[in-house]
Design a protein around this motif. Structure first.
Motif, PDB file in Angstrom:
ATOM      1  N   ALA A   1      -1.196 -13.671   7.674  1.00  0.00           N
ATOM      2  CA  ALA A   1       0.099 -14.428   6.823  1.00  0.00           C
ATOM      3  C   ALA A   1       1.158 -13.441   6.594  1.00  0.00           C
ATOM      4  CB  ALA A   1      -0.546 -14.411   5.266  1.00  0.00           C
ATOM      5  N   ALA A   2       2.297 -13.962   6.814  1.00  0.00           N
ATOM      6  CA  ALA A   2       3.576 -13.346   6.765  1.00  0.00           C
ATOM      7  C   ALA A   2       3.467 -12.799   4.980  1.00  0.00           C
ATOM      8  CB  ALA A   2       4.719 -14.248   6.896  1.00  0.00           C
ATOM      9  N   TRP A   3       4.256 -11.687   4.721  1.00  0.00           N
ATOM     10  CA  TRP A   3       4.285 -11.152   3.457  1.00  0.00           C
ATOM     11  C   TRP A   3       4.994 -11.979   2.667  1.00  0.00           C
ATOM     12  CZ3 TRP A   3       4.988  -5.066   3.252  1.00  0.00           C
ATOM     13  CH2 TRP A   3       3.934  -4.503   3.540  1.00  0.00           C
ATOM     14  N   ASP A   4       6.047 -12.766   3.094  1.00  0.00           N
ATOM     15  CA  ASP A   4       6.672 -13.535   2.103  1.00  0.00           C
ATOM     16  C   ASP A   4       6.302 -14.879   1.774  1.00  0.00           C
ATOM     17  OD1 ASP A   4       7.289 -14.514   4.779  1.00  0.00           O
ATOM     18  OD2 ASP A   4       9.177 -15.323   4.503  1.00  0.00           O
ATOM     19  N   ARG A   5       4.855 -15.099   2.423  1.00  0.00           N
ATOM     20  CA  ARG A   5       4.358 -16.342   2.176  1.00  0.00           C
ATOM     21  C   ARG A   5       2.989 -16.301   1.120  1.00  0.00           C
ATOM     22  NH1 ARG A   5       6.211 -17.171   7.551  1.00  0.00           N
ATOM     23  NH2 ARG A   5       8.134 -18.553   7.175  1.00  0.00           N
ATOM     24  N   ARG A   6       2.736 -14.963   0.740  1.00  0.00           N
ATOM     25  CA  ARG A   6       1.827 -14.867   0.070  1.00  0.00           C
ATOM     26  C   ARG A   6       2.092 -13.823  -1.263  1.00  0.00           C
ATOM     27  NH1 ARG A   6      -0.350  -9.817   0.433  1.00  0.00           N
ATOM     28  NH2 ARG A   6      -0.120  -8.647   2.302  1.00  0.00           N
ATOM     29  N   THR A   7       1.216 -13.735  -2.350  1.00  0.00           N
ATOM     30  CA  THR A   7       1.226 -13.035  -3.396  1.00  0.00           C
ATOM     31  C   THR A   7       1.073 -11.655  -3.078  1.00  0.00           C
ATOM     32  OG1 THR A   7       0.740 -15.100  -4.760  1.00  0.00           O
ATOM     33  CG2 THR A   7       0.630 -12.550  -5.993  1.00  0.00           C
ATOM     34  N   PRO A   8       1.938 -10.631  -3.391  1.00  0.00           N
ATOM     35  CA  PRO A   8       1.715  -9.301  -3.024  1.00  0.00           C
ATOM     36  C   PRO A   8       0.436  -8.716  -3.690  1.00  0.00           C
ATOM     37  CG  PRO A   8       4.186  -9.677  -3.797  1.00  0.00           C
ATOM     38  CD  PRO A   8       3.131 -10.948  -3.930  1.00  0.00           C
ATOM     39  N   GLN A   9      -0.236  -7.671  -2.905  1.00  0.00           N
ATOM     40  CA  GLN A   9      -1.450  -7.298  -3.633  1.00  0.00           C
ATOM     41  C   GLN A   9      -0.969  -5.761  -3.923  1.00  0.00           C
ATOM     42  OE1 GLN A   9      -4.236  -9.348  -4.111  1.00  0.00           O
ATOM     43  NE2 GLN A   9      -2.675 -10.909  -3.509  1.00  0.00           N
TER      44      GLN A   9
ATOM     45  N   GLY B   1      -1.910  -2.992  -2.895  1.00  0.00           N
ATOM     46  CA  GLY B   1      -1.734  -1.921  -2.046  1.00  0.00           C
ATOM     47  C   GLY B   1      -0.534  -2.183  -1.048  1.00  0.00           C
ATOM     48  N   ASP B   2       0.001  -3.402  -1.406  1.00  0.00           N
ATOM     49  CA  ASP B   2       1.025  -3.606  -0.568  1.00  0.00           C
ATOM     50  C   ASP B   2       2.512  -2.771  -0.458  1.00  0.00           C
ATOM     51  OD1 ASP B   2      -0.174  -5.839   0.742  1.00  0.00           O
ATOM     52  OD2 ASP B   2       0.633  -7.300  -0.796  1.00  0.00           O
ATOM     53  N   LEU B   3       2.599  -2.074  -1.788  1.00  0.00           N
ATOM     54  CA  LEU B   3       3.842  -1.432  -1.816  1.00  0.00           C
ATOM     55  C   LEU B   3       3.642   0.117  -1.028  1.00  0.00           C
ATOM     56  CD1 LEU B   3       6.665  -1.141  -2.961  1.00  0.00           C
ATOM     57  CD2 LEU B   3       5.740  -0.091  -5.000  1.00  0.00           C
ATOM     58  N   ASP B   4       2.563   0.480  -1.092  1.00  0.00           N
ATOM     59  CA  ASP B   4       2.071   1.773  -0.200  1.00  0.00           C
ATOM     60  C   ASP B   4       2.189   1.279   1.142  1.00  0.00           C
ATOM     61  OD1 ASP B   4       1.699   3.299  -2.657  1.00  0.00           O
ATOM     62  OD2 ASP B   4      -0.418   2.849  -2.563  1.00  0.00           O
ATOM     63  N   ALA B   5       1.704   0.342   1.603  1.00  0.00           N
ATOM     64  CA  ALA B   5       1.860  -0.194   2.809  1.00  0.00           C
ATOM     65  C   ALA B   5       3.404  -0.263   3.600  1.00  0.00           C
ATOM     66  CB  ALA B   5       0.903  -1.400   3.168  1.00  0.00           C
ATOM     67  N   LEU B   6       3.941  -0.875   2.660  1.00  0.00           N
ATOM     68  CA  LEU B   6       5.343  -0.973   3.024  1.00  0.00           C
ATOM     69  C   LEU B   6       6.311   0.144   3.131  1.00  0.00           C
ATOM     70  CD1 LEU B   6       7.893  -3.099   3.508  1.00  0.00           C
ATOM     71  CD2 LEU B   6       8.166  -3.138   0.784  1.00  0.00           C
ATOM     72  N   LEU B   7       5.903   1.080   2.138  1.00  0.00           N
ATOM     73  CA  LEU B   7       6.632   2.389   2.179  1.00  0.00           C
ATOM     74  C   LEU B   7       6.143   3.129   3.523  1.00  0.00           C
ATOM     75  CD1 LEU B   7       8.291   4.403   0.981  1.00  0.00           C
ATOM     76  CD2 LEU B   7       6.498   5.438  -0.515  1.00  0.00           C
ATOM     77  N   ASP B   8       5.074   2.740   3.898  1.00  0.00           N
ATOM     78  CA  ASP B   8       4.357   3.709   5.016  1.00  0.00           C
ATOM     79  C   ASP B   8       5.142   2.948   6.350  1.00  0.00           C
ATOM     80  OD1 ASP B   8       2.509   5.372   6.564  1.00  0.00           O
ATOM     81  OD2 ASP B   8       1.713   3.376   7.308  1.00  0.00           O
ATOM     82  N   LEU B   9       5.350   1.888   6.149  1.00  0.00           N
ATOM     83  CA  LEU B   9       5.946   0.912   7.381  1.00  0.00           C
ATOM     84  C   LEU B   9       7.428   1.596   7.405  1.00  0.00           C
ATOM     85  CD1 LEU B   9       6.375  -1.109   9.470  1.00  0.00           C
ATOM     86  CD2 LEU B   9       6.660  -2.801   7.679  1.00  0.00           C
ATOM     87  N   LEU B  10       8.086   1.419   6.315  1.00  0.00           N
ATOM     88  CA  LEU B  10       9.429   1.887   6.360  1.00  0.00           C
ATOM     89  C   LEU B  10       9.581   3.204   6.865  1.00  0.00           C
ATOM     90  CD1 LEU B  10      10.582   0.400   2.899  1.00  0.00           C
ATOM     91  CD2 LEU B  10      11.359  -0.487   5.342  1.00  0.00           C
ATOM     92  N   LEU B  11       8.879   4.132   6.616  1.00  0.00           N
ATOM     93  CA  LEU B  11       8.836   5.654   7.127  1.00  0.00           C
ATOM     94  C   LEU B  11       8.623   5.678   8.566  1.00  0.00           C
ATOM     95  CD1 LEU B  11       7.042   7.546   4.306  1.00  0.00           C
ATOM     96  CD2 LEU B  11       9.675   7.641   4.664  1.00  0.00           C
ATOM     97  N   ARG B  12       7.661   4.866   9.092  1.00  0.00           N
ATOM     98  CA  ARG B  12       7.360   4.832  10.359  1.00  0.00           C
ATOM     99  C   ARG B  12       8.522   4.034  11.109  1.00  0.00           C
ATOM    100  NH1 ARG B  12       2.212   1.469  10.201  1.00  0.00           N
ATOM    101  NH2 ARG B  12       2.606   0.950  12.221  1.00  0.00           N
ATOM    102  N   MET B  13       9.380   3.116  10.571  1.00  0.00           N
ATOM    103  CA  MET B  13      10.387   2.508  11.229  1.00  0.00           C
ATOM    104  C   MET B  13      11.708   3.379  11.408  1.00  0.00           C
ATOM    105  SD  MET B  13      10.352  -1.539   9.983  1.00  0.00           S
ATOM    106  CE  MET B  13      11.856  -1.875  10.575  1.00  0.00           C
ATOM    107  N   GLN B  14      11.665   4.103  10.408  1.00  0.00           N
ATOM    108  CA  GLN B  14      12.885   5.209  10.204  1.00  0.00           C
ATOM    109  C   GLN B  14      12.806   6.263  11.359  1.00  0.00           C
ATOM    110  OE1 GLN B  14      13.357   7.440   6.718  1.00  0.00           O
ATOM    111  NE2 GLN B  14      15.577   7.953   7.318  1.00  0.00           N
ATOM    112  N   ALA B  15      11.566   6.703  11.444  1.00  0.00           N
ATOM    113  CA  ALA B  15      11.196   7.563  12.598  1.00  0.00           C
ATOM    114  C   ALA B  15      11.442   6.894  14.074  1.00  0.00           C
ATOM    115  CB  ALA B  15       9.900   7.887  12.364  1.00  0.00           C
ATOM    116  N   LEU B  16      11.457   5.886  14.256  1.00  0.00           N
ATOM    117  CA  LEU B  16      11.696   5.147  15.542  1.00  0.00           C
ATOM    118  C   LEU B  16      13.053   5.440  16.186  1.00  0.00           C
ATOM    119  CD1 LEU B  16      10.395   1.426  15.366  1.00  0.00           C
ATOM    120  CD2 LEU B  16       9.195   3.546  16.706  1.00  0.00           C
TER     121      LEU B  16
END
Length: 134
Positions: free
Chosen positions: A96-104, A106-121
């Motif tokens: 499920a895409a994040w924009d098509r479901r209610t955030p849970q 742990g989602d904010l922690d996962a999003l922050l981790d993802l943003l840090l990994r993307m920045q490092a790319l």
């Protein structure tokens, strides 16, 4: 579906044995999504319908998906074609895409981790900061 879409998918995937099924559009979409199935896989063909997006949006989506491919957070892009019928073809990614479901919780922690990994790319990737003249 147009003959051009079938021809593009067939040539790109190397088979004429495929089925293309349009997905019902969401109210906020300015494009058409099609499920493309072959014996070897499931793909999505995204057809850009808004002519104002033809020169820029497909190219940006293609480059964006290529950039994050190594993170495993988005579908693997296969190919794109240009106007008059721009299409981005990518592998289907189940879930499920994040924009098509209610955030849970742990989602904010996962999003922050993802943003840090993307920045490092590629924080200085020129194609992500470039804005074409309009």
């Amino acid at each position: 579906m147009t003959p051009n879409l079938h021809a593009f998918c067939s040539a790109t995937l190397g088979t004429r044995e495929l089925s293309i099924t349009p997905r019902p559009p969401a109210t906020f979409q300015s494009n058409a999504l099609h499920d493309v199935r072959t014996r070897d896989g499931h793909y999505i063909a995204k057809v850009y319908l808004n002519e104002r997006e033809w020169d820029d949006a497909p190219h940006r989506e293609f480059l964006g998906l290529k950039l994050v491919e190594a993170l495993g957070i988005a579908p693997r892009v296969i190919a794109m074609t240009a106007a008059p019928e721009p299409v981005v073809l990518y592998e289907f990614l189940p879930g499920a895409a994040w924009d098509r479901r209610t955030p849970q919780p742990g989602d904010l922690d996962a999003l922050l981790d993802l943003l840090l990994r993307m920045q490092a790319l590629h924080s200085d990737h020129p194609r992500l900061t470039h804005r074409p003249n309009r």
